[in-house]
Each structure stands twice: as structure tokens, then as C-alpha cells.
Write a protein that holds these residues in place. Structure first.
Motif, PDB file in Angstrom:
ATOM      1  N   GLU A 203      38.279  66.901  31.797  1.00 21.99           N
ATOM      2  CA  GLU A 203      36.981  66.358  31.379  1.00 21.99           C
ATOM      3  C   GLU A 203      37.032  65.668  30.022  1.00 21.99           C
ATOM      4  O   GLU A 203      36.104  64.935  29.662  1.00 21.99           O
ATOM      5  CB  GLU A 203      35.918  67.456  31.365  1.00 21.99           C
ATOM      6  N   ARG A 204      38.108  65.874  29.269  1.00 24.51           N
ATOM      7  CA  ARG A 204      38.257  65.203  27.978  1.00 24.51           C
ATOM      8  C   ARG A 204      38.722  63.756  28.113  1.00 24.51           C
ATOM      9  O   ARG A 204      38.669  62.987  27.149  1.00 24.51           O
ATOM     10  CB  ARG A 204      39.267  65.972  27.119  1.00 24.51           C
ATOM     11  N   PHE A 205      39.173  63.380  29.297  1.00 21.76           N
ATOM     12  CA  PHE A 205      39.699  62.030  29.501  1.00 21.76           C
ATOM     13  C   PHE A 205      38.615  61.079  29.999  1.00 21.76           C
ATOM     14  O   PHE A 205      37.639  61.504  30.632  1.00 21.76           O
ATOM     15  CB  PHE A 205      40.866  62.055  30.497  1.00 21.76           C
ATOM     16  N   GLU A 206      38.820  59.804  29.706  1.00 20.71           N
ATOM     17  CA  GLU A 206      37.871  58.771  30.121  1.00 20.71           C
ATOM     18  C   GLU A 206      37.721  58.736  31.633  1.00 20.71           C
ATOM     19  O   GLU A 206      36.638  58.495  32.162  1.00 20.71           O
ATOM     20  CB  GLU A 206      38.358  57.418  29.595  1.00 20.71           C
ATOM     21  N   SER A 207      38.807  58.981  32.345  1.00 19.93           N
ATOM     22  CA  SER A 207      38.780  58.979  33.805  1.00 19.93           C
ATOM     23  C   SER A 207      39.981  59.753  34.309  1.00 19.93           C
ATOM     24  O   SER A 207      40.908  60.075  33.543  1.00 19.93           O
ATOM     25  CB  SER A 207      38.826  57.547  34.354  1.00 19.93           C
ATOM     26  N   GLU A 208      40.009  60.040  35.614  1.00 20.31           N
ATOM     27  CA  GLU A 208      41.147  60.750  36.170  1.00 20.31           C
ATOM     28  C   GLU A 208      42.431  59.930  36.107  1.00 20.31           C
ATOM     29  O   GLU A 208      43.510  60.490  35.839  1.00 20.31           O
ATOM     30  CB  GLU A 208      40.850  61.168  37.612  1.00 20.31           C
ATOM     31  N   PRO A 209      42.388  58.608  36.341  1.00 19.93           N
ATOM     32  CA  PRO A 209      43.612  57.818  36.158  1.00 19.93           C
ATOM     33  C   PRO A 209      44.198  57.960  34.758  1.00 19.93           C
ATOM     34  O   PRO A 209      45.413  58.004  34.593  1.00 19.93           O
ATOM     35  CB  PRO A 209      43.144  56.384  36.426  1.00 19.93           C
ATOM     36  N   HIS A 210      43.331  58.036  33.736  1.00 26.21           N
ATOM     37  CA  HIS A 210      43.827  58.218  32.368  1.00 26.21           C
ATOM     38  C   HIS A 210      44.560  59.553  32.234  1.00 26.21           C
ATOM     39  O   HIS A 210      45.570  59.654  31.535  1.00 26.21           O
ATOM     40  CB  HIS A 210      42.661  58.174  31.366  1.00 26.21           C
ATOM     41  N   TYR A 211      44.028  60.575  32.892  1.00 29.16           N
ATOM     42  CA  TYR A 211      44.672  61.890  32.839  1.00 29.16           C
ATOM     43  C   TYR A 211      46.071  61.828  33.433  1.00 29.16           C
ATOM     44  O   TYR A 211      47.045  62.292  32.821  1.00 29.16           O
ATOM     45  CB  TYR A 211      43.832  62.918  33.609  1.00 29.16           C
ATOM     46  N   TRP A 212      46.192  61.249  34.628  1.00 30.57           N
ATOM     47  CA  TRP A 212      47.491  61.207  35.304  1.00 30.57           C
ATOM     48  C   TRP A 212      48.488  60.330  34.553  1.00 30.57           C
ATOM     49  O   TRP A 212      49.669  60.657  34.452  1.00 30.57           O
ATOM     50  CB  TRP A 212      47.325  60.719  36.740  1.00 30.57           C
ATOM     51  N   ALA A 213      48.016  59.202  34.013  1.00 28.17           N
ATOM     52  CA  ALA A 213      48.915  58.327  33.255  1.00 28.17           C
ATOM     53  C   ALA A 213      49.461  59.047  32.022  1.00 28.17           C
ATOM     54  O   ALA A 213      50.644  58.929  31.687  1.00 28.17           O
ATOM     55  CB  ALA A 213      48.181  57.053  32.841  1.00 28.17           C
ATOM     56  N   THR A 214      48.602  59.829  31.365  1.00 29.43           N
ATOM     57  CA  THR A 214      49.040  60.576  30.183  1.00 29.43           C
ATOM     58  C   THR A 214      49.996  61.692  30.571  1.00 29.43           C
ATOM     59  O   THR A 214      51.020  61.916  29.897  1.00 29.43           O
ATOM     60  CB  THR A 214      47.818  61.162  29.439  1.00 29.43           C
ATOM     61  N   LEU A 215      49.695  62.406  31.656  1.00 31.59           N
ATOM     62  CA  LEU A 215      50.570  63.490  32.096  1.00 31.59           C
ATOM     63  C   LEU A 215      51.952  62.956  32.481  1.00 31.59           C
ATOM     64  O   LEU A 215      52.981  63.550  32.133  1.00 31.59           O
ATOM     65  CB  LEU A 215      49.945  64.220  33.284  1.00 31.59           C
ATOM     66  N   LEU A 216      51.987  61.814  33.163  1.00 33.55           N
ATOM     67  CA  LEU A 216      53.275  61.221  33.542  1.00 33.55           C
ATOM     68  C   LEU A 216      54.050  60.772  32.309  1.00 33.55           C
ATOM     69  O   LEU A 216      55.289  60.824  32.291  1.00 33.55           O
ATOM     70  CB  LEU A 216      53.052  60.056  34.507  1.00 33.55           C
TER      71      LEU A 216
END
Length: 318
Positions: A203-216
Motif C-alpha cells: 500500500e506504500r507504492f504508487e501502484s502494484e507494478p511499482h511494487y513488482w518493479a522495485t522487488l525485482l
């Protein structure tokens, strides 16, 4: 200027230009839009690796080529003859790429697969007499060639703007214990000492794609651990900038593979990346190779590999 630097200079400059454009807040992404755009040799049916990914993808972006397939002039002639078609690249300009071929050191004589003789007459292992020589080749995109049958290349699907994250979830689950554990924290980071990835909650990320891009991106850092690919985590400014660029490129390869809309995740590093590439354009050679190795390791850890888009096209057409 050596041939490696000469080869890397225009690639580095294209990335510098795009990074400087992004420094004003504009969107920045790697020069390919989806996994289907990973460059492949249309004659050998093999994907390109390392710095060749950047060389071909950057040229495709510059010229507007939609197809990711490339061939040398000789390969084009061989395909023309084998298929009874008349392919031509008259008036077209080729794109340079690199290829490593086995070679024997000067003065050495290779006797068989296990033995070689040095210039002094000493018998040594054959491996001591061999090295991989780097040569510059040229290739053409299939869109530069005339003479193709009208239905040769199906249209490529555009990248969706909606994230289907299930492939990422499935891949992550399949990696088992090959990847480090992920703990919740304030800032995204990979701890090289404890071998733990820290991620803010979704929920801290702008969107779910942002979350996955950061995790990768963080998982790409984690491949540097000795139990995985293994890289030296330098503490100096230049070494740190290289490692961040490796992780950013690797994450870009992976977000493309998973169909995640890409954008630059770590804008705070733009100035250091630009300085790095300006000072030594050949660093792009190392960065591209290491990023490709990291992304490939991560895919394979989850049982995946770089798909060959033309095989998918032909299966769909069958």
C-alpha cells in the motif's frame, strides 16, 4: 580508442541522452516494450545476450523497428537460397554487434583437447592456450530486408497497461529458498550482510507494478551473493553506481518479460550513472553482461527461461 570502447560509445550515449531526458521527471524505460522485443537472430533462432541486447534494442527504438529479429548479410543470403526467396538490404545501414569466438594464443600449439605446447616448448593444459576473441560483426533487422512473404511476421501484441501479476507470484513461489527472504521495512533495500530483502508494504507504492518493479530490482541485487551469481559489492562511488545500474537493467529485462509497464525506479542515481557512462562508455559492456546474467539466473531460479518469440508466433499461426 580500442574497439570495445568504440563499439560501446554510441550505445552509452543513447542511454545518457534518455537518462538526461528523464532527469526532468519524464518517463524513462529501457529500449524495448515487452519480452517479444528481446533481440533474436532469425537465422539461428537464438536470443542475443549481454551488450548486444542494448545494441540491437537501442537501434530498433531509434529506427522504429517493431520486429526483434536480426541477421547478418551472409545469413540473409543463405535463408534466401534455402527458401527460394529474394531478400535484399540494398541501401540499408547495418548495426554492429559483438561475437566471441574461440582462438589460440600467439605462439601456442594445441595438440588435442587436453594438451598444448607453449612458445618455450612446455606442455600445458589446452585451456591455457585458448581464449575467447572478441570480433565485431554487423547485422540487419528483418524490417530492413525486402522480399519477405506478406505473412512472414505476425503483428506483435502491444504491452498491456494492466498488470497481470499472477505470473510474478507463480515465479516467486517456484524459486523456493533460492531467493533471500523478504521483510517489511520503511525503505526498499538488499542487505548484503544478512542476505535479506527489505520492502515497504504494497500500500506504500504508487501502484502494484511499482511494487513488482522495485522487488525485482532488489532481487537483482541479491544475485550478487556468493551463493547465487556472485558479484563484488564495491563500497566506492563508482562501484556503487555500477551495481545500481546492473540492478536497474536486470529489473528492466524482467519487467519486460512479465509484461509490467516499466519506468525508472531510482531517479536519484541518474547523475551518477550519466557521469559513469561519460567517463567510460565501455562500462556499459560490463553492466549489460552482468544484468543479463542476473536476470537469467532469476528466471531460471523459478523454472523459466527467455522464450523465443518466433516459436510462439508460429505455434499461434499453426
Amino acid at each position: 580508442m580500442d574497439k570495445i570502447t568504440q563499439f560501446c560509445e554510441p550505445i552509452a550515449q543513447s542511454i545518457i541522452d534518455s537518462l538526461q531526458t528523464a532527469d526532468d521527471g519524464s518517463k524513462w524505460e529501457m529500449p524495448w516494450a515487452s519480452m517479444e522485443m528481446r533481440p533474436h537472430n532469425y537465422y539461428t533462432k537464438e536470443p542475443y545476450h549481454g551488450v548486444n541486447i542494448l545494441a540491437f534494442a537501442a537501434k530498433a527504438m531509434q529506427m522504429g523497428y517493431a520486429q526483434p529479429y536480426w541477421m547478418t548479410f551472409n545469413q540473409m543470403r543463405l535463408m534466401s537460397k534455402a527458401r527460394g526467396i529474394n531478400l535484399s538490404v540494398k541501401g540499408e545501414k547495418a548495426t554492429r554487434y559483438v561475437k566471441y569466438t574461440p582462438a589460440t594464443k600467439r605462439g601456442y600449439t594445441v595438440i588435442d583437447d587436453s594438451t598444448a605446447i607453449t612458445p618455450d616448448g612446455e606442455h600445458v593444459a589446452a585451456g591455457k592456450a585458448r581464449y575467447m576473441a572478441c570480433s565485431i560483426f554487423t547485422g540487419f533487422n528483418v524490417e530492413q530486408m525486402t522480399g519477405w512473404p506478406a505473412d512472414e511476421f505476425p503483428e506483435l501484441e502491444p504491452l498491456t497497461t494492466e498488470l497481470n501479476h499472477q505470473p510474478c507470484v507463480d515465479w516467486w513461489a517456484a524459486t523456493g529458498k533460492r531467493l533471500p527472504p523478504v521483510e517489511v521495512g520503511v525503505l526498499a533495500a538488499f542487505n548484503t550482510v544478512s542476505d535479506v530483502v527489505v520492502m515497504p508494504p504494497l500500500e506504500r507504492f504508487e501502484s502494484e507494478p511499482h511494487y513488482w518493479a522495485t522487488l525485482l530490482h532488489e532481487f537483482s541485487h541479491a544475485t550478487g551473493h556468493d551463493d547465487r551469481v556472485g558479484r563484488v559489492f564495491a563500497s566506492d562511488k563508482i562501484g556503487y553506481a555500477k551495481e545500481e545500474l546492473i540492478a536497474e537493467f536486470s529489473a528492466a529485462y524482467l519487467t519486460s518479460y512479465f509484461g509490467i509497464p516499466g519506468d525508472l525506479r531510482h531517479r536519484e542515481y541518474i547523475s551518477s550513472w550519466v557521469q559513469l557512462l561519460k567517463a567510460d562508455p565501455s562500462v556499459i559492456w560490463h553492466v549489460a553482461s552482468q544484468a543479463d546474467t542476473a536476470a537469467t539466473w532469476l528466471l531460471e531460479a523459478g523454472g523459466l527461461n527467455w522464450a523465443k518469440p518466433f516459436e510462439t508466433d508460429k505455434e499461434a499461426a499453426a
